[in-house]
Motif scaffolding. Structure first.
Motif, PDB file in Angstrom:
ATOM      1  N   ALA A   1       0.970  -1.239   0.060  1.00 47.61           N
ATOM      2  CA  ALA A   1      -0.047  -0.112   0.010  1.00 47.61           C
ATOM      3  C   ALA A   1       0.963   1.012  -0.083  1.00 47.61           C
ATOM      4  O   ALA A   1       1.861   1.257   0.559  1.00 47.61           O
ATOM      5  N   THR A   2       0.667   2.196  -0.644  1.00 50.29           N
ATOM      6  CA  THR A   2       1.320   3.369  -0.930  1.00 50.29           C
ATOM      7  C   THR A   2       0.621   4.487  -0.855  1.00 50.29           C
ATOM      8  O   THR A   2      -0.675   4.632  -1.075  1.00 50.29           O
ATOM      9  N   GLY A   3       1.289   5.734  -0.451  1.00 48.84           N
ATOM     10  CA  GLY A   3       0.679   7.017  -0.464  1.00 48.84           C
ATOM     11  C   GLY A   3       1.667   8.233  -0.282  1.00 48.84           C
ATOM     12  O   GLY A   3       2.959   7.920  -0.306  1.00 48.84           O
ATOM     13  N   TRP A   4       0.936   9.424  -0.345  1.00 48.35           N
ATOM     14  CA  TRP A   4       1.788  10.669  -0.005  1.00 48.35           C
ATOM     15  C   TRP A   4       1.350  11.199   1.210  1.00 48.35           C
ATOM     16  O   TRP A   4      -0.069  11.400   1.366  1.00 48.35           O
ATOM     17  N   TYR A   5       2.162  11.516   2.096  1.00 48.04           N
ATOM     18  CA  TYR A   5       1.836  12.355   3.137  1.00 48.04           C
ATOM     19  C   TYR A   5       2.543  13.988   2.959  1.00 48.04           C
ATOM     20  O   TYR A   5       3.290  14.248   2.151  1.00 48.04           O
ATOM     21  N   ARG A   6       2.084  14.862   3.641  1.00 44.49           N
ATOM     22  CA  ARG A   6       2.778  16.108   3.839  1.00 44.49           C
ATOM     23  C   ARG A   6       2.902  16.692   5.064  1.00 44.49           C
ATOM     24  O   ARG A   6       1.986  16.584   6.019  1.00 44.49           O
ATOM     25  N   GLN A   7       3.721  17.615   5.418  1.00 41.27           N
ATOM     26  CA  GLN A   7       3.818  18.192   6.466  1.00 41.27           C
ATOM     27  C   GLN A   7       4.189  19.535   6.492  1.00 41.27           C
ATOM     28  O   GLN A   7       5.353  20.261   5.793  1.00 41.27           O
ATOM     29  N   ALA A   8       3.358  20.525   6.924  1.00 41.29           N
ATOM     30  CA  ALA A   8       3.563  22.057   6.794  1.00 41.29           C
ATOM     31  C   ALA A   8       4.330  22.323   8.085  1.00 41.29           C
ATOM     32  O   ALA A   8       4.218  21.809   8.998  1.00 41.29           O
ATOM     33  N   PRO A   9       5.073  23.501   7.842  1.00 39.14           N
ATOM     34  CA  PRO A   9       5.679  24.225   9.120  1.00 39.14           C
ATOM     35  C   PRO A   9       4.773  24.334  10.391  1.00 39.14           C
ATOM     36  O   PRO A   9       3.778  24.990  10.140  1.00 39.14           O
ATOM     37  N   GLY A  10       5.066  23.671  11.514  1.00 41.29           N
ATOM     38  CA  GLY A  10       4.407  23.745  12.535  1.00 41.29           C
ATOM     39  C   GLY A  10       3.348  22.929  12.873  1.00 41.29           C
ATOM     40  O   GLY A  10       2.363  23.229  13.633  1.00 41.29           O
ATOM     41  N   LYS A  11       2.899  22.028  11.735  1.00 43.09           N
ATOM     42  CA  LYS A  11       1.757  21.258  11.677  1.00 43.09           C
ATOM     43  C   LYS A  11       2.354  19.756  11.708  1.00 43.09           C
ATOM     44  O   LYS A  11       3.353  19.447  11.438  1.00 43.09           O
ATOM     45  N   GLU A  12       1.137  18.889  12.014  1.00 43.03           N
ATOM     46  CA  GLU A  12       1.520  17.167  11.863  1.00 43.03           C
ATOM     47  C   GLU A  12       1.513  16.744  10.460  1.00 43.03           C
ATOM     48  O   GLU A  12       0.754  17.474   9.750  1.00 43.03           O
ATOM     49  N   ARG A  13       2.145  15.907  10.332  1.00 44.07           N
ATOM     50  CA  ARG A  13       2.113  15.275   9.087  1.00 44.07           C
ATOM     51  C   ARG A  13       0.829  14.569   8.938  1.00 44.07           C
ATOM     52  O   ARG A  13       0.377  14.068   9.630  1.00 44.07           O
TER      53      ARG A  13
END
Length: 114
Positions: free
Chosen positions: A32-44
């Motif tokens: 299973a694959t995917g994309w996550y993101r994390q902005a400054p000061g925020k959780e992934r």
């Protein structure tokens, strides 16, 4: 183990598009694959995922704008991002999971200017 290497990030104006790629070091046909993101000061956070059977899901914030796909011959997962917004600015991480093990790429920066 599998190594994941992302590419395709960069700086783009609002409304623009980018295509992220995640190259795996071995076959990911069962992962299973995917994309996550994390902005400054925020959780992934999860952006989008695609299973080994090609079922997909998306975060509400990107539905209709982002498309995830995978090429099991090239061992690559893609994230096509259209109509980008400044709030999409983040480090984007590729993720893979199989048999309870999680694997992450090093991340690629996406910056959307207003």
């Amino acid at each position: 183990q599998v190594q994941l290497v992302e590419s395709g990030g960069g700086l783009v104006q609002a409304g623009g598009s980018l295509r992220l790629s995640c190259a795996a070091s071995r076959s990911i046909v069962r992962y299973a694959t995917g994309w996550y993101r994390q902005a400054p000061g925020k959780e992934r956070e999860l952006v989008s995922a695609i299973t080994s059977s090609a079922s997909t899901n998306y975060a509400d914030s990107v539905k209709g704008r982002f498309t995830i796909s995978r090429d099991n011959v090239k061992n690559t997962v893609y994230l096509q991002m259209n109509s980008l917004k400044p709030e999409d600015t983040a480090v984007y991480y590729c993720h893979a999971r199989w048999l309870g093990y999680d694997y992450w790429g090093q991340g690629t920066q996406v910056t959307v200017s207003s």
